[in-house]
Design a protein around this motif. Structure first.
Motif, PDB file in Angstrom:
ATOM      1  N   ILE A   8       0.796  -1.276   0.109  1.00  0.00           N
ATOM      2  CA  ILE A   8       0.005   0.071   0.079  1.00  0.00           C
ATOM      3  C   ILE A   8       0.968   1.312   0.165  1.00  0.00           C
ATOM      4  CG2 ILE A   8      -1.631   1.453   1.351  1.00  0.00           C
ATOM      5  CD1 ILE A   8      -2.918  -1.305   2.454  1.00  0.00           C
ATOM      6  N   ALA A   9       1.998   1.239   0.835  1.00  0.00           N
ATOM      7  CA  ALA A   9       2.794   2.540   0.773  1.00  0.00           C
ATOM      8  C   ALA A   9       3.593   2.692  -0.456  1.00  0.00           C
ATOM      9  CB  ALA A   9       3.673   2.170   2.015  1.00  0.00           C
ATOM     10  N   LEU A  10       4.070   1.239  -1.102  1.00  0.00           N
ATOM     11  CA  LEU A  10       4.669   1.593  -2.291  1.00  0.00           C
ATOM     12  C   LEU A  10       3.645   2.124  -3.352  1.00  0.00           C
ATOM     13  CD1 LEU A  10       7.263   1.039  -4.011  1.00  0.00           C
ATOM     14  CD2 LEU A  10       6.228  -1.240  -4.451  1.00  0.00           C
ATOM     15  N   MET A  11       2.345   1.561  -3.251  1.00  0.00           N
ATOM     16  CA  MET A  11       1.437   2.029  -4.472  1.00  0.00           C
ATOM     17  C   MET A  11       1.180   3.495  -4.218  1.00  0.00           C
ATOM     18  SD  MET A  11      -0.862   1.550  -6.711  1.00  0.00           S
ATOM     19  CE  MET A  11      -0.705  -0.129  -7.047  1.00  0.00           C
ATOM     20  N   ARG A  12       1.113   3.984  -3.052  1.00  0.00           N
ATOM     21  CA  ARG A  12       0.912   5.543  -2.783  1.00  0.00           C
ATOM     22  C   ARG A  12       1.813   6.253  -3.172  1.00  0.00           C
ATOM     23  NH1 ARG A  12      -2.890   4.561   2.759  1.00  0.00           N
ATOM     24  NH2 ARG A  12      -4.701   3.884   1.574  1.00  0.00           N
ATOM     25  N   PHE A  13       3.107   5.915  -3.096  1.00  0.00           N
ATOM     26  CA  PHE A  13       4.259   6.655  -3.257  1.00  0.00           C
ATOM     27  C   PHE A  13       4.300   6.868  -4.888  1.00  0.00           C
ATOM     28  CE2 PHE A  13       8.698   6.377  -4.717  1.00  0.00           C
ATOM     29  CZ  PHE A  13       9.038   7.832  -4.146  1.00  0.00           C
ATOM     30  N   LEU A  14       4.088   5.639  -5.589  1.00  0.00           N
ATOM     31  CA  LEU A  14       4.345   5.732  -7.215  1.00  0.00           C
ATOM     32  C   LEU A  14       3.107   6.169  -7.904  1.00  0.00           C
ATOM     33  CD1 LEU A  14       5.726   1.931  -7.461  1.00  0.00           C
ATOM     34  CD2 LEU A  14       6.999   3.958  -7.795  1.00  0.00           C
ATOM     35  N   VAL A  15       1.924   6.003  -7.494  1.00  0.00           N
ATOM     36  CA  VAL A  15       0.688   6.401  -8.297  1.00  0.00           C
ATOM     37  C   VAL A  15      -0.405   7.198  -7.287  1.00  0.00           C
ATOM     38  CG1 VAL A  15       1.371   4.729 -10.059  1.00  0.00           C
ATOM     39  CG2 VAL A  15      -0.408   4.354  -8.313  1.00  0.00           C
ATOM     40  N   GLY A  16      -0.090   7.281  -6.208  1.00  0.00           N
ATOM     41  CA  GLY A  16      -1.257   8.085  -5.593  1.00  0.00           C
ATOM     42  C   GLY A  16      -2.271   6.918  -5.026  1.00  0.00           C
ATOM     43  N   GLY A  17      -3.075   7.028  -6.192  1.00  0.00           N
ATOM     44  CA  GLY A  17      -4.366   6.147  -6.052  1.00  0.00           C
ATOM     45  C   GLY A  17      -5.509   6.691  -5.034  1.00  0.00           C
ATOM     46  N   ARG A  18      -5.550   8.073  -5.123  1.00  0.00           N
ATOM     47  CA  ARG A  18      -6.598   8.737  -4.352  1.00  0.00           C
ATOM     48  C   ARG A  18      -8.134   8.117  -4.788  1.00  0.00           C
ATOM     49  NH1 ARG A  18      -7.902  15.404  -4.164  1.00  0.00           N
ATOM     50  NH2 ARG A  18      -9.462  15.178  -2.893  1.00  0.00           N
ATOM     51  N   ALA A  19      -8.841   7.925  -3.761  1.00  0.00           N
ATOM     52  CA  ALA A  19     -10.257   7.476  -4.006  1.00  0.00           C
ATOM     53  C   ALA A  19     -11.407   8.677  -4.271  1.00  0.00           C
ATOM     54  CB  ALA A  19     -10.630   6.396  -3.097  1.00  0.00           C
ATOM     55  N   PHE A  20     -12.196   8.324  -5.167  1.00  0.00           N
ATOM     56  CA  PHE A  20     -13.269   9.300  -5.230  1.00  0.00           C
ATOM     57  C   PHE A  20     -14.560   8.652  -5.074  1.00  0.00           C
ATOM     58  CE2 PHE A  20      -9.590  11.327  -7.207  1.00  0.00           C
ATOM     59  CZ  PHE A  20      -9.804  12.854  -6.760  1.00  0.00           C
ATOM     60  N   TRP A  21     -15.481   8.745  -4.263  1.00  0.00           N
ATOM     61  CA  TRP A  21     -16.754   7.972  -4.024  1.00  0.00           C
ATOM     62  C   TRP A  21     -17.853   8.797  -4.560  1.00  0.00           C
ATOM     63  CZ3 TRP A  21     -16.643   2.870  -2.236  1.00  0.00           C
ATOM     64  CH2 TRP A  21     -15.617   2.466  -1.709  1.00  0.00           C
ATOM     65  N   SER A  22     -18.051   8.684  -5.874  1.00  0.00           N
ATOM     66  CA  SER A  22     -18.952   9.628  -6.593  1.00  0.00           C
ATOM     67  C   SER A  22     -20.471   8.955  -6.793  1.00  0.00           C
ATOM     68  CB  SER A  22     -18.411   9.889  -8.087  1.00  0.00           C
ATOM     69  OG  SER A  22     -18.585   8.834  -8.818  1.00  0.00           O
ATOM     70  N   GLY A  23     -20.370   7.778  -6.442  1.00  0.00           N
ATOM     71  CA  GLY A  23     -21.899   7.238  -6.517  1.00  0.00           C
ATOM     72  C   GLY A  23     -22.334   6.552  -5.477  1.00  0.00           C
ATOM     73  N   CYS A  24     -21.694   6.164  -4.540  1.00  0.00           N
ATOM     74  CA  CYS A  24     -21.754   5.408  -3.290  1.00  0.00           C
ATOM     75  C   CYS A  24     -20.873   5.665  -2.170  1.00  0.00           C
ATOM     76  CB  CYS A  24     -21.854   3.794  -3.791  1.00  0.00           C
ATOM     77  SG  CYS A  24     -20.209   3.232  -4.184  1.00  0.00           S
ATOM     78  N   ARG A  25     -21.094   5.155  -1.116  1.00  0.00           N
ATOM     79  CA  ARG A  25     -20.139   5.419  -0.087  1.00  0.00           C
ATOM     80  C   ARG A  25     -19.300   4.313   0.434  1.00  0.00           C
ATOM     81  NH1 ARG A  25     -18.538   9.881  -0.534  1.00  0.00           N
ATOM     82  NH2 ARG A  25     -17.553   9.635   1.343  1.00  0.00           N
ATOM     83  N   PRO A  26     -18.263   4.043   1.154  1.00  0.00           N
ATOM     84  CA  PRO A  26     -17.679   2.905   1.614  1.00  0.00           C
ATOM     85  C   PRO A  26     -18.336   2.367   2.701  1.00  0.00           C
ATOM     86  CG  PRO A  26     -16.195   4.793   2.212  1.00  0.00           C
ATOM     87  CD  PRO A  26     -17.407   5.187   1.074  1.00  0.00           C
ATOM     88  N   THR A  27     -19.014   1.304   2.471  1.00  0.00           N
ATOM     89  CA  THR A  27     -19.620   0.712   3.755  1.00  0.00           C
ATOM     90  C   THR A  27     -19.394  -1.062   3.867  1.00  0.00           C
ATOM     91  OG1 THR A  27     -21.634   0.041   2.499  1.00  0.00           O
ATOM     92  CG2 THR A  27     -21.633   2.180   3.135  1.00  0.00           C
ATOM     93  N   THR A  28     -20.064  -1.428   4.643  1.00  0.00           N
ATOM     94  CA  THR A  28     -19.487  -2.918   4.958  1.00  0.00           C
ATOM     95  C   THR A  28     -20.399  -3.712   4.047  1.00  0.00           C
ATOM     96  OG1 THR A  28     -20.993  -2.911   7.101  1.00  0.00           O
ATOM     97  CG2 THR A  28     -18.454  -2.948   7.205  1.00  0.00           C
TER      98      THR A  28
END
Length: 210
Positions: A8-28
């Motif tokens: 996860i740390a490597l991914m975020r360092f290389l490409v960011g990977g910012r999440a945009f929840w435009s049509g739903c929200r993160p839920t279980t």
């Protein structure tokens, strides 16, 4: 630091990977996140964009003929990401391991094109998505658009190039009663296409099947 935290740390360092929840929200809520497919980093990008509470119960679906071979690839897929491997040559039986995961209450990350593409817009979706939606009416099927990953790690390239990628989560696409397979697959694909065109309107004529 465990392997997942390192990835996860490597991914975020290389490409960011910012999440945009435009049509739903993160839920279980149990979900299948279905995405366009541009690189070997796609599964990791979507998975790392999820909140920590959801990463524990969300698993990428990966091709066993590729990720199941070789010690390093198998370790990455199974131990680091907890992927569900499928046999792409097994026909309808290929979905058995996927269905087992859904029966166990797990959420999944799926690439219904079946293979990586090189264009901004996704190609036609394969029928597996429809069969899963039909067999699992209580599961939400959420379209996801991955932006810029084809630039970070395009097909045929192994060393990622640092860029700013993003993960856009759209509105769930529910299979309606008696909806034909072709209609549902096109509607699901169109949901991903619509998110892509908001960012890249010039891609509207990119594919003859768009």
């Amino acid at each position: 630091m465990n392997p997942r935290s390192v990835l996860i740390a490597l991914m975020r360092f290389l490409v960011g990977g910012r999440a945009f929840w435009s049509g739903c929200r993160p839920t279980t809520q149990q979900r299948v996140y279905f995405c366009n497919h541009a690189s070997h980093m796609d599964s990791l990008l979507v998975w790392s964009a999820l909140p920590a509470m959801l990463r524990k119960t969300t698993h990428p679906v990966a091709a066993g003929d590729y990720w199941g071979h070789g010690r390093l690839r198998r370790y990455f897929a199974l131990e680091a990401l907890g992927a569900v491997l499928i046999d792409r040559g097994a026909g309808p039986a290929a979905l058995a391991s996927v269905q087992d995961a859904l029966d166990a209450g797990q959420s999944l990350i799926l690439f219904p094109e079946g293979t990586r593409g090189t264009e901004i817009l996704p190609g036609p979706f394969k029928s597996g998505l429809y069969h899963l939606a039909k067999s699992n009416p209580r599961v939400e099927f959420v379209p996801v658009y991955l932006d810029n990953l084809n630039r970070a790690l395009p097909k045929g390239v192994w060393l990622p190039v640092p860029v700013s990628a993003s993960v856009i989560f759209g509105t769930p696409v529910t299979l309606t009663q008696d909806e034909p397979k072709a209609a549902y697959l096109e509607r699901a694909r169109s949901a991903v296409v619509a998110m892509a065109l908001k960012l890249h309107p010039q891609a509207s004529g990119e594919r003859s099947d768009a």
